[in-house]
Design a protein around this motif. Structure first.
Motif, PDB file in Angstrom:
ATOM      1  N   ASN A   1      32.290  39.637  41.689  1.00  0.00           N
ATOM      2  CA  ASN A   1      32.381  40.576  42.810  1.00  0.00           C
ATOM      3  C   ASN A   1      31.378  41.707  42.584  1.00  0.00           C
ATOM      4  OD1 ASN A   1      33.495  42.268  40.863  1.00  0.00           O
ATOM      5  ND2 ASN A   1      35.285  42.834  42.066  1.00  0.00           N
ATOM      6  N   ASP A   2      31.448  42.743  43.412  1.00  0.00           N
ATOM      7  CA  ASP A   2      30.614  43.928  43.165  1.00  0.00           C
ATOM      8  C   ASP A   2      31.443  45.187  42.954  1.00  0.00           C
ATOM      9  OD1 ASP A   2      31.473  44.559  45.725  1.00  0.00           O
ATOM     10  OD2 ASP A   2      29.473  44.909  46.542  1.00  0.00           O
ATOM     11  N   ASP A   3      32.770  45.087  43.071  1.00  0.00           N
ATOM     12  CA  ASP A   3      33.636  46.253  42.897  1.00  0.00           C
ATOM     13  C   ASP A   3      34.088  46.429  41.455  1.00  0.00           C
ATOM     14  OD1 ASP A   3      33.634  46.943  45.643  1.00  0.00           O
ATOM     15  OD2 ASP A   3      35.130  45.405  46.052  1.00  0.00           O
ATOM     16  N   GLY A   4      33.797  45.472  40.586  1.00  0.00           N
ATOM     17  CA  GLY A   4      34.216  45.556  39.197  1.00  0.00           C
ATOM     18  C   GLY A   4      35.422  44.687  38.900  1.00  0.00           C
ATOM     19  N   TYR A   5      35.571  44.337  37.616  1.00  0.00           N
ATOM     20  CA  TYR A   5      36.605  43.370  37.236  1.00  0.00           C
ATOM     21  C   TYR A   5      38.026  43.917  37.382  1.00  0.00           C
ATOM     22  CZ  TYR A   5      37.478  45.628  32.690  1.00  0.00           C
ATOM     23  OH  TYR A   5      37.845  46.509  31.705  1.00  0.00           O
ATOM     24  N   LEU A   6      38.172  45.244  37.507  1.00  0.00           N
ATOM     25  CA  LEU A   6      39.494  45.846  37.682  1.00  0.00           C
ATOM     26  C   LEU A   6      39.866  46.063  39.147  1.00  0.00           C
ATOM     27  CD1 LEU A   6      39.409  48.532  34.837  1.00  0.00           C
ATOM     28  CD2 LEU A   6      40.662  46.366  34.848  1.00  0.00           C
ATOM     29  N   ALA A   7      38.976  45.746  40.061  1.00  0.00           N
ATOM     30  CA  ALA A   7      39.230  45.983  41.488  1.00  0.00           C
ATOM     31  C   ALA A   7      40.409  45.146  41.971  1.00  0.00           C
ATOM     32  CB  ALA A   7      37.979  45.666  42.299  1.00  0.00           C
ATOM     33  N   PRO A   8      41.232  45.687  42.871  1.00  0.00           N
ATOM     34  CA  PRO A   8      42.419  44.949  43.333  1.00  0.00           C
ATOM     35  C   PRO A   8      42.081  43.644  44.036  1.00  0.00           C
ATOM     36  CG  PRO A   8      42.066  46.946  44.635  1.00  0.00           C
ATOM     37  CD  PRO A   8      41.165  47.039  43.454  1.00  0.00           C
ATOM     38  N   GLY A   9      40.965  43.602  44.762  1.00  0.00           N
ATOM     39  CA  GLY A   9      40.624  42.386  45.496  1.00  0.00           C
ATOM     40  C   GLY A   9      40.388  41.192  44.591  1.00  0.00           C
ATOM     41  N   ILE A  10      39.599  41.374  43.534  1.00  0.00           N
ATOM     42  CA  ILE A  10      39.313  40.253  42.641  1.00  0.00           C
ATOM     43  C   ILE A  10      40.540  39.897  41.819  1.00  0.00           C
ATOM     44  CG2 ILE A  10      38.442  41.557  40.642  1.00  0.00           C
ATOM     45  CD1 ILE A  10      36.179  39.451  40.471  1.00  0.00           C
ATOM     46  N   ARG A  11      41.378  40.880  41.531  1.00  0.00           N
ATOM     47  CA  ARG A  11      42.606  40.597  40.781  1.00  0.00           C
ATOM     48  C   ARG A  11      43.568  39.746  41.604  1.00  0.00           C
ATOM     49  NH1 ARG A  11      43.065  41.747  35.171  1.00  0.00           N
ATOM     50  NH2 ARG A  11      41.198  42.976  34.730  1.00  0.00           N
ATOM     51  N   VAL A  12      43.727  40.087  42.888  1.00  0.00           N
ATOM     52  CA  VAL A  12      44.590  39.281  43.763  1.00  0.00           C
ATOM     53  C   VAL A  12      44.055  37.861  43.867  1.00  0.00           C
ATOM     54  CG1 VAL A  12      45.329  38.963  46.161  1.00  0.00           C
ATOM     55  CG2 VAL A  12      45.492  41.216  45.098  1.00  0.00           C
ATOM     56  N   LEU A  13      42.735  37.723  44.021  1.00  0.00           N
ATOM     57  CA  LEU A  13      42.152  36.395  44.145  1.00  0.00           C
ATOM     58  C   LEU A  13      42.291  35.604  42.847  1.00  0.00           C
ATOM     59  CD1 LEU A  13      40.729  34.356  45.849  1.00  0.00           C
ATOM     60  CD2 LEU A  13      38.554  35.465  45.345  1.00  0.00           C
ATOM     61  N   PHE A  14      42.075  36.255  41.709  1.00  0.00           N
ATOM     62  CA  PHE A  14      42.219  35.586  40.419  1.00  0.00           C
ATOM     63  C   PHE A  14      43.640  35.056  40.243  1.00  0.00           C
ATOM     64  CE2 PHE A  14      42.852  35.601  35.758  1.00  0.00           C
ATOM     65  CZ  PHE A  14      41.744  34.863  35.357  1.00  0.00           C
ATOM     66  N   GLU A  15      44.630  35.897  40.550  1.00  0.00           N
ATOM     67  CA  GLU A  15      46.025  35.485  40.415  1.00  0.00           C
ATOM     68  C   GLU A  15      46.385  34.371  41.396  1.00  0.00           C
ATOM     69  OE1 GLU A  15      48.166  39.098  40.931  1.00  0.00           O
ATOM     70  OE2 GLU A  15      47.370  40.008  39.082  1.00  0.00           O
ATOM     71  N   THR A  16      45.810  34.421  42.595  1.00  0.00           N
ATOM     72  CA  THR A  16      46.069  33.363  43.579  1.00  0.00           C
ATOM     73  C   THR A  16      45.467  32.048  43.128  1.00  0.00           C
ATOM     74  OG1 THR A  16      46.074  34.995  45.379  1.00  0.00           O
ATOM     75  CG2 THR A  16      45.782  32.689  45.999  1.00  0.00           C
ATOM     76  N   LEU A  17      44.240  32.080  42.622  1.00  0.00           N
ATOM     77  CA  LEU A  17      43.585  30.857  42.163  1.00  0.00           C
ATOM     78  C   LEU A  17      44.288  30.259  40.955  1.00  0.00           C
ATOM     79  CD1 LEU A  17      39.845  31.937  42.578  1.00  0.00           C
ATOM     80  CD2 LEU A  17      41.004  30.119  43.854  1.00  0.00           C
ATOM     81  N   GLN A  18      44.909  31.087  40.127  1.00  0.00           N
ATOM     82  CA  GLN A  18      45.636  30.588  38.972  1.00  0.00           C
ATOM     83  C   GLN A  18      46.756  29.628  39.376  1.00  0.00           C
ATOM     84  OE1 GLN A  18      46.845  34.260  36.997  1.00  0.00           O
ATOM     85  NE2 GLN A  18      45.493  33.795  35.278  1.00  0.00           N
ATOM     86  N   LYS A  19      47.284  29.822  40.561  1.00  0.00           N
ATOM     87  CA  LYS A  19      48.421  29.018  41.024  1.00  0.00           C
ATOM     88  C   LYS A  19      47.985  27.702  41.655  1.00  0.00           C
ATOM     89  CE  LYS A  19      50.831  33.329  42.063  1.00  0.00           C
ATOM     90  NZ  LYS A  19      51.389  34.191  43.156  1.00  0.00           N
ATOM     91  N   GLN A  20      46.688  27.502  41.809  1.00  0.00           N
ATOM     92  CA  GLN A  20      46.187  26.299  42.452  1.00  0.00           C
ATOM     93  C   GLN A  20      46.018  25.184  41.423  1.00  0.00           C
ATOM     94  OE1 GLN A  20      45.975  26.401  45.882  1.00  0.00           O
ATOM     95  NE2 GLN A  20      46.855  28.414  45.448  1.00  0.00           N
ATOM     96  N   VAL A  21      46.074  23.954  41.891  1.00  0.00           N
ATOM     97  CA  VAL A  21      45.998  22.801  40.987  1.00  0.00           C
ATOM     98  C   VAL A  21      44.656  22.101  41.040  1.00  0.00           C
ATOM     99  CG1 VAL A  21      48.480  22.397  41.108  1.00  0.00           C
ATOM    100  CG2 VAL A  21      46.972  21.260  42.760  1.00  0.00           C
ATOM    101  N   GLN A  22      43.776  22.522  41.966  1.00  0.00           N
ATOM    102  CA  GLN A  22      42.536  21.771  42.144  1.00  0.00           C
ATOM    103  C   GLN A  22      41.406  22.241  41.240  1.00  0.00           C
ATOM    104  OE1 GLN A  22      43.821  23.826  44.485  1.00  0.00           O
ATOM    105  NE2 GLN A  22      42.286  24.577  45.926  1.00  0.00           N
TER     106      GLN A  22
END
Length: 256
Positions: free
Chosen positions: A7-28
């Motif tokens: 991203n461009d907001d930094g690794y602590l930004a809420p947007g990338i954190r939400v996306l990271f946690e969402t992708l963790q739940k995926q199986v693909q």
């Protein structure tokens, strides 16, 4: 599928954190790596850091239950992050690059300045399918994450010269009207610079806000988001003005 997330907001930004946690739940996916700036680098565009060394810091926690999900920060730009992530800085090779979720729109002329889009552009330059995703606000990141997961779950063929740019209205998922395929709109010129004075009496300047939408009719990203739809715009980074080439060819023949 191995995913490189930046991203461009930094690794602590809420947007990338939400996306990271969402992708963790995926199986693909097989492996998920976040490699993002160590601080906010918004509007960095496609800049690379060439005059100082880049350092990667492991930000993963030892109690993370997902061993195939790792987080790293870089003291550089979004483009630096993706360049490092693909070109051998890690023991990892992504199949796809995802940039976001940005807290703010990247529509119309924004894509020329956007670090979010730049990260995806670098992925595409280096041969990987790439997606930039932005929330047109800073509240309902889960709505943008849902749109991205839906797109990934039935990923269409993406040509080798295409970046996918997704913008999602900042509304609850229950209010999302759907998805529209759009073109870039255009903005008016940006607002004037803001002039202030520092404590020593010297003038300082802030870049003014982006201009309002100018070309925002039906079919544009601006119009889709305004109507409550997520906008998906395919981008092609070819700045050649083909229509002007014939005029310049005629000029060249008459001015050898």
């Amino acid at each position: 599928m191995n995913i490189l997330l930046s991203n461009d907001d930094g690794y602590l930004a809420p947007g990338i954190r939400v996306l990271f946690e969402t992708l963790q739940k995926q199986v693909q996916f097989k492996e998920l790596v976040m490699l993002a700036p160590d601080r906010n680098r918004s509007a960095a565009s496609n800049s690379l850091t060439l005059l100082e060394p880049l350092r990667i810091q492991n930000q993963s926690t030892s109690d993370d239950p997902h061993a195939n999900c790792r987080i790293f920060s870089v003291n550089g730009t979004p483009t630096d992050c993706v360049h490092l992530g693909i070109n051998g800085a890690l023991d990892f090779q992504p199949d796809i690059v995802i940039s976001g979720i940005n807290d703010g729109a990247n529509m119309g002329d924004d894509v020329l300045y956007s670090g979010t889009v730049a990260a995806a552009t670098e992925g595409r330059f280096l041969g990987k399918p790439s997606i930039a995703v932005s929330l047109c606000g800073d509240q309902h990141f889960e709505t943008a994450a849902h749109v991205l997961i839906k797109f990934l779950s039935q990923l269409p063929p993406i040509s080798a010269d295409t970046i996918i740019n997704i913008n999602v209205p900042d509304i609850p998922l229950t209010e999302l009207q759907g998805i529209k395929i759009t073109r870039l709109g255009k903005r008016h010129c940006s607002e004037p610079v803001v002039k202030q004075t520092d404590p020593r009496g010297k003038p300082i300047y802030w870049i003014g806000p982006a201009g309002d939408a100018a070309d925002a009719g039906e079919g544009t990203d601006f119009h889709a988001v305004e109507q409550g739809y997520a906008s998906i715009t395919p981008l092609k980074i070819d700045l050649s003005h083909y229509e002007m080439m014939e005029t310049l060819q005629q000029w060249a023949h008459t001015n050898p």
